[in-house]
Design a protein around this motif. Sequence first.
Motif, PDB file in Angstrom:
ATOM      1  N   THR A  34     143.811  78.366  35.614  1.00  0.00           N
ATOM      2  CA  THR A  34     143.394  80.264  35.046  1.00  0.00           C
ATOM      3  C   THR A  34     142.367  80.426  36.106  1.00  0.00           C
ATOM      4  O   THR A  34     142.515  80.191  37.336  1.00  0.00           O
ATOM      5  N   GLN A  35     142.825  81.799  35.372  1.00  0.00           N
ATOM      6  CA  GLN A  35     141.234  82.547  35.863  1.00  0.00           C
ATOM      7  C   GLN A  35     140.150  82.954  35.092  1.00  0.00           C
ATOM      8  O   GLN A  35     139.719  83.880  35.549  1.00  0.00           O
ATOM      9  N   TYR A  36     140.389  82.799  34.133  1.00  0.00           N
ATOM     10  CA  TYR A  36     139.172  83.161  33.170  1.00  0.00           C
ATOM     11  C   TYR A  36     139.228  81.838  32.036  1.00  0.00           C
ATOM     12  O   TYR A  36     139.975  81.225  31.358  1.00  0.00           O
ATOM     13  N   ASP A  37     138.283  81.250  31.162  1.00  0.00           N
ATOM     14  CA  ASP A  37     138.124  80.393  30.432  1.00  0.00           C
ATOM     15  C   ASP A  37     138.261  80.894  28.824  1.00  0.00           C
ATOM     16  O   ASP A  37     137.650  81.794  28.789  1.00  0.00           O
ATOM     17  N   VAL A  38     138.736  80.488  28.612  1.00  0.00           N
ATOM     18  CA  VAL A  38     139.360  80.650  27.102  1.00  0.00           C
ATOM     19  C   VAL A  38     139.217  78.857  26.819  1.00  0.00           C
ATOM     20  O   VAL A  38     140.042  77.998  27.034  1.00  0.00           O
ATOM     21  N   LYS A  39     138.032  78.827  25.500  1.00  0.00           N
ATOM     22  CA  LYS A  39     137.780  77.587  25.086  1.00  0.00           C
ATOM     23  C   LYS A  39     139.330  76.674  24.580  1.00  0.00           C
ATOM     24  O   LYS A  39     140.364  77.432  24.099  1.00  0.00           O
ATOM     25  N   TRP A  40     139.344  76.015  25.153  1.00  0.00           N
ATOM     26  CA  TRP A  40     140.931  74.177  24.248  1.00  0.00           C
ATOM     27  C   TRP A  40     140.339  74.595  23.250  1.00  0.00           C
ATOM     28  O   TRP A  40     139.197  73.839  22.364  1.00  0.00           O
TER      29      TRP A  40
END
Length: 230
Positions: A155-161
């Motif tokens: 990933t290059q963006y943080d999206v919550k799991w």
Amino acid sequence: MNSQVDEQKIAFITCVNSEDWYSECRLYLESLHIPDGMKAEFIPVRGADSMCAGYNAGMARTDAKYKVYLHQDTLVVNKHLVADLLHIFADKTVGAVGVIGCRSLPLSGVWWDGLRTYGRVLHACEPESVVDSHCREPEGEYQEVEAVDGLFIATQYDVKWREDIFTGWHLYDTSLCKEMQRAGYKVVVPNQETDFWCIHCPKEKPLAYEYKGYQKAFIREYGKELNPEV
């Protein structure tokens, strides 16, 4: 989530319950070519309650802009992985990269049941038995897909799991892909026609009993967003 990210860093995050497998995985990661100016860090997460919880914990431990979430039994053989990822992530609309997945999820939510699967992984499930799982290849450098397999997701963006829903070890990967799309980013699979990126060494086992429950949870959460090919 970190507000300040280090754009010159890539973190490899792995949930670990076998030190033998992780040391093998790590051996391959440490032999990757790291482009000038970039640095790599390795984040093992031990004792995680679920894949999502472990990955969120790993995400919180690094300020790296680029993250690779991979199974402890995934061996990355593409020495130029980091440069290849940076090349794909130059397209700022791409949020995540996997190595195998499907163009459109079926109503079941199970990616390998999709009509058009893309990508490639070498599967070494048994000693002396290696299967080249080779699906369609993208026509260009990469193909946009709806979901990828969790053996490798960069990933290059943080999206919550979504650890609030996926409290075990199944469908966390497909969920992340849907969360990326909700955030407005694409999920893609690279062209691996000339060479594969990963060897995956899972033990062959029947689908876990809990899988069906997570499948129902997935369909409850994302079912209205699915547009399967027919």
